[in-house]
Scaffold this motif. Structure first.
Motif, short mmCIF file in Angstrom:
data_model
loop_
_atom_site.label_atom_id
_atom_site.label_comp_id
_atom_site.label_asym_id
_atom_site.label_seq_id
_atom_site.Cartn_x
_atom_site.Cartn_y
_atom_site.Cartn_z
N GLY A 151 10.12 -1.68 21.03
CA GLY A 151 11.40 -1.19 20.52
C GLY A 151 11.37 -0.66 19.10
O GLY A 151 12.42 -0.31 18.56
N TYR A 152 10.19 -0.56 18.48
CA TYR A 152 10.12 -0.14 17.08
C TYR A 152 9.33 1.15 16.88
O TYR A 152 8.29 1.35 17.51
N LEU A 153 9.84 1.96 16.01
CA LEU A 153 9.16 3.15 15.53
C LEU A 153 8.51 2.74 14.21
O LEU A 153 9.21 2.31 13.29
N VAL A 154 7.21 2.82 14.14
CA VAL A 154 6.48 2.48 12.92
C VAL A 154 5.86 3.76 12.39
O VAL A 154 5.08 4.41 13.08
N ILE A 155 6.26 4.14 11.18
CA ILE A 155 5.71 5.36 10.60
C ILE A 155 4.38 5.03 9.94
O ILE A 155 4.11 3.86 9.63
N PRO A 156 3.52 6.02 9.74
CA PRO A 156 2.21 5.74 9.16
C PRO A 156 2.32 5.03 7.81
O PRO A 156 3.09 5.44 6.93
N ALA A 157 1.58 3.95 7.68
CA ALA A 157 1.58 3.17 6.45
C ALA A 157 0.98 4.00 5.32
O ALA A 157 0.11 4.85 5.55
N ARG A 158 1.46 3.74 4.11
CA ARG A 158 0.96 4.44 2.92
C ARG A 158 0.57 3.43 1.85
O ARG A 158 1.15 2.35 1.76
N VAL A 159 -0.37 3.85 1.02
CA VAL A 159 -0.76 3.06 -0.14
C VAL A 159 0.07 3.52 -1.32
O VAL A 159 0.13 4.72 -1.62
N LEU A 160 0.74 2.57 -1.97
CA LEU A 160 1.53 2.87 -3.16
C LEU A 160 0.90 2.14 -4.35
O LEU A 160 0.43 1.01 -4.21
N VAL B 286 -0.58 -1.46 0.54
CA VAL B 286 -0.26 -0.65 1.71
C VAL B 286 1.09 -1.16 2.22
O VAL B 286 1.31 -2.37 2.32
N ILE B 287 1.99 -0.22 2.50
CA ILE B 287 3.35 -0.56 2.93
C ILE B 287 3.56 -0.04 4.34
O ILE B 287 3.28 1.13 4.64
N PHE B 288 4.08 -0.90 5.19
CA PHE B 288 4.41 -0.56 6.58
C PHE B 288 5.93 -0.56 6.72
O PHE B 288 6.59 -1.50 6.29
N PHE B 289 6.48 0.49 7.33
CA PHE B 289 7.91 0.56 7.64
C PHE B 289 8.07 0.64 9.15
O PHE B 289 7.40 1.44 9.81
N GLY B 290 8.99 -0.16 9.68
CA GLY B 290 9.32 -0.09 11.10
C GLY B 290 10.83 -0.03 11.27
O GLY B 290 11.57 -0.68 10.53
N PHE B 291 11.26 0.76 12.23
CA PHE B 291 12.69 0.95 12.51
C PHE B 291 12.97 0.65 13.97
O PHE B 291 12.25 1.13 14.85
N ARG B 292 14.01 -0.14 14.23
CA ARG B 292 14.40 -0.39 15.61
C ARG B 292 14.93 0.91 16.19
O ARG B 292 15.86 1.51 15.66
N LYS B 293 14.30 1.40 17.24
CA LYS B 293 14.61 2.72 17.80
C LYS B 293 16.08 2.86 18.17
O LYS B 293 16.71 3.88 17.87
#
Length: 154
Positions: free
Chosen positions: A89-98, A112-119
């Motif tokens: 149920g989640y859309l995970v966009i490519p993780a990035r290094v900040l 490295v940061i991971f973002f996920g959004f409930r579709k």
């Protein structure tokens, strides 16, 4: 929203870099089995995935050390496992290094940061934008650099 980090010792450049093959538990003690398993420190992000599945937040953010981005395919596996939360149920966009200094933090630290959004919590437009290879500025959840951009040699 769920935010969290998971143990970094097994991914860090300062450690042995055993990643998913760590033989240490989340308590730092040696596992009784000689084979890596789901209780090892390198796989504790799966517990975060379980919390996401149980609570089903609209968004989650996870962070860890930059070292996991260049350790085999660890970043890709973690992104995939987070996508599988709540039965996919989640859309995970490519993780990035900040780099912290790029945002006014007085230290040199990369994460490295991971973002996920409930579709099913996204509008159709947001879902379309977040699945593009180049997410538009309007929908990109990563912060824009506010301070001098650090160029580090990796």
């Amino acid at each position: 929203m769920v935010t969290g980090g998971f143990p970094c010792q097994d991914f860090s450049l300062a450690g042995k870099r055993l990643g998913f093959n760590s033989l240490k538990s989340h308590l730092g003690t040696r596992l009784s089995s000689e084979e890596p398993n789901s209780e090892n420190r390198g796989k504790l992000y799966m517990w975060m995935r379980d919390v996401i599945t149980l609570t089903q937040p609209k968004i989650f953010i996870a962070e860890n050390v930059k070292g996991l981005t260049n350790l085999a395919d660890v970043k890709t596996i973690i992104e995939s496992d987070f996508r599988d939360a709540a039965e996919g149920g989640y859309l995970v966009i490519p993780a990035r290094v900040l780099h912290s200094a790029n945002y006014g933090v007085p230290q040199s630290r990369e994460r490295v940061i991971f973002f996920g959004f409930r579709k099913n919590a996204l509008s159709l437009q947001a879902l379309i934008e977040l699945t593009k290879a180049n997410i538009s500025d309007e929908f990109d959840p990563y912060p824009r650099i506010t301070h001098y951009k650090m160029n580090l040699k990796s």
